[in-house]
Design a protein around this motif. Sequence first.
Motif, PDB file in Angstrom:
ATOM      1  N   LYS A   1       0.835  -1.210   0.000  1.00  0.00           N
ATOM      2  CA  LYS A   1       0.000   0.000   0.000  1.00  0.00           C
ATOM      3  C   LYS A   1       0.866   1.255   0.000  1.00  0.00           C
ATOM      4  N   ARG A   2       1.997   1.211   0.725  1.00  0.00           N
ATOM      5  CA  ARG A   2       2.928   2.344   0.716  1.00  0.00           C
ATOM      6  C   ARG A   2       3.564   2.531  -0.655  1.00  0.00           C
ATOM      7  N   VAL A   3       3.938   1.438  -1.281  1.00  0.00           N
ATOM      8  CA  VAL A   3       4.535   1.503  -2.624  1.00  0.00           C
ATOM      9  C   VAL A   3       3.548   2.134  -3.607  1.00  0.00           C
ATOM     10  N   VAL A   4       2.277   1.721  -3.528  1.00  0.00           N
ATOM     11  CA  VAL A   4       1.247   2.273  -4.408  1.00  0.00           C
ATOM     12  C   VAL A   4       1.069   3.770  -4.147  1.00  0.00           C
ATOM     13  N   GLN A   5       1.009   4.166  -2.887  1.00  0.00           N
ATOM     14  CA  GLN A   5       0.821   5.578  -2.553  1.00  0.00           C
ATOM     15  C   GLN A   5       2.010   6.413  -3.020  1.00  0.00           C
TER      16      GLN A   5
ATOM     17  N   GLU B   1       2.038   9.488  -5.835  1.00  0.00           N
ATOM     18  CA  GLU B   1       2.594  10.819  -5.582  1.00  0.00           C
ATOM     19  C   GLU B   1       3.645  11.208  -6.623  1.00  0.00           C
ATOM     20  N   ARG B   2       4.411  10.227  -7.124  1.00  0.00           N
ATOM     21  CA  ARG B   2       5.454  10.499  -8.115  1.00  0.00           C
ATOM     22  C   ARG B   2       4.908  10.516  -9.543  1.00  0.00           C
ATOM     23  N   GLY B   3       3.653  10.151  -9.711  1.00  0.00           N
ATOM     24  CA  GLY B   3       3.066  10.099 -11.045  1.00  0.00           C
ATOM     25  C   GLY B   3       3.471   8.861 -11.821  1.00  0.00           C
ATOM     26  N   MET B   4       3.847   7.809 -11.131  1.00  0.00           N
ATOM     27  CA  MET B   4       4.300   6.572 -11.766  1.00  0.00           C
ATOM     28  C   MET B   4       3.273   5.448 -11.616  1.00  0.00           C
TER      29      MET B   4
ATOM     30  N   SER C   1      -4.477  -6.984  -7.817  1.00  0.00           N
ATOM     31  CA  SER C   1      -3.035  -7.223  -7.892  1.00  0.00           C
ATOM     32  C   SER C   1      -2.298  -5.941  -8.227  1.00  0.00           C
ATOM     33  N   VAL C   2      -1.028  -5.934  -7.840  1.00  0.00           N
ATOM     34  CA  VAL C   2      -0.135  -4.814  -8.102  1.00  0.00           C
ATOM     35  C   VAL C   2       1.055  -5.372  -8.874  1.00  0.00           C
ATOM     36  N   ILE C   3       1.342  -4.763 -10.022  1.00  0.00           N
ATOM     37  CA  ILE C   3       2.456  -5.201 -10.862  1.00  0.00           C
ATOM     38  C   ILE C   3       3.566  -4.163 -10.729  1.00  0.00           C
ATOM     39  N   LEU C   4       4.736  -4.619 -10.306  1.00  0.00           N
ATOM     40  CA  LEU C   4       5.894  -3.741 -10.148  1.00  0.00           C
ATOM     41  C   LEU C   4       6.797  -3.913 -11.358  1.00  0.00           C
ATOM     42  N   MET C   5       7.115  -2.807 -12.031  1.00  0.00           N
ATOM     43  CA  MET C   5       7.917  -2.848 -13.252  1.00  0.00           C
ATOM     44  C   MET C   5       9.340  -2.360 -12.970  1.00  0.00           C
ATOM     45  N   ASP C   6      10.278  -2.731 -13.836  1.00  0.00           N
ATOM     46  CA  ASP C   6      11.661  -2.299 -13.650  1.00  0.00           C
ATOM     47  C   ASP C   6      11.844  -0.815 -13.978  1.00  0.00           C
ATOM     48  N   THR C   7      10.875  -0.184 -14.620  1.00  0.00           N
ATOM     49  CA  THR C   7      10.927   1.237 -14.938  1.00  0.00           C
ATOM     50  C   THR C   7      10.436   2.094 -13.777  1.00  0.00           C
ATOM     51  N   ASP C   8      10.156   1.463 -12.651  1.00  0.00           N
ATOM     52  CA  ASP C   8       9.643   2.119 -11.452  1.00  0.00           C
ATOM     53  C   ASP C   8       8.149   2.440 -11.554  1.00  0.00           C
ATOM     54  N   HIS C   9       7.482   1.971 -12.611  1.00  0.00           N
ATOM     55  CA  HIS C   9       6.038   2.125 -12.714  1.00  0.00           C
ATOM     56  C   HIS C   9       5.369   1.068 -11.840  1.00  0.00           C
ATOM     57  N   VAL C  10       4.190   1.412 -11.341  1.00  0.00           N
ATOM     58  CA  VAL C  10       3.375   0.489 -10.557  1.00  0.00           C
ATOM     59  C   VAL C  10       2.015   0.430 -11.251  1.00  0.00           C
ATOM     60  N   ILE C  11       1.566  -0.785 -11.564  1.00  0.00           N
ATOM     61  CA  ILE C  11       0.316  -0.975 -12.296  1.00  0.00           C
ATOM     62  C   ILE C  11      -0.679  -1.696 -11.393  1.00  0.00           C
TER      63      ILE C  11
END
Length: 72
Positions: free
Chosen positions: A14-18, A22-25, A37-47
């Motif tokens: 939840k912290r990673v998503v928040q 805030e960073r627009g990612m 589900s939350v998908i973490l990408m190597d580009t620092d995007h969170v889906i």
Amino acid sequence: RVLAIVEPDSAPIKRVVQEARERGMLIDACYGRKNKSVILMDTDHVILSALTPEAISARWSGKQEKEEEQMQ
């Protein structure tokens, strides 16, 4: 490239998503449905996705198997 596919229930996720919001990612691909589900990408995007991690994994595995069959 995908680093991880995780469930959104834990406090660290939840912290990673928040922080991503805030960073627009943050990319919200839930289309108004419940986030499963939350998908973490190597580009620092969170889906955020409405599919379960198991469903995403099964679809991805099926796609890779089809690609391997087509190459033979």
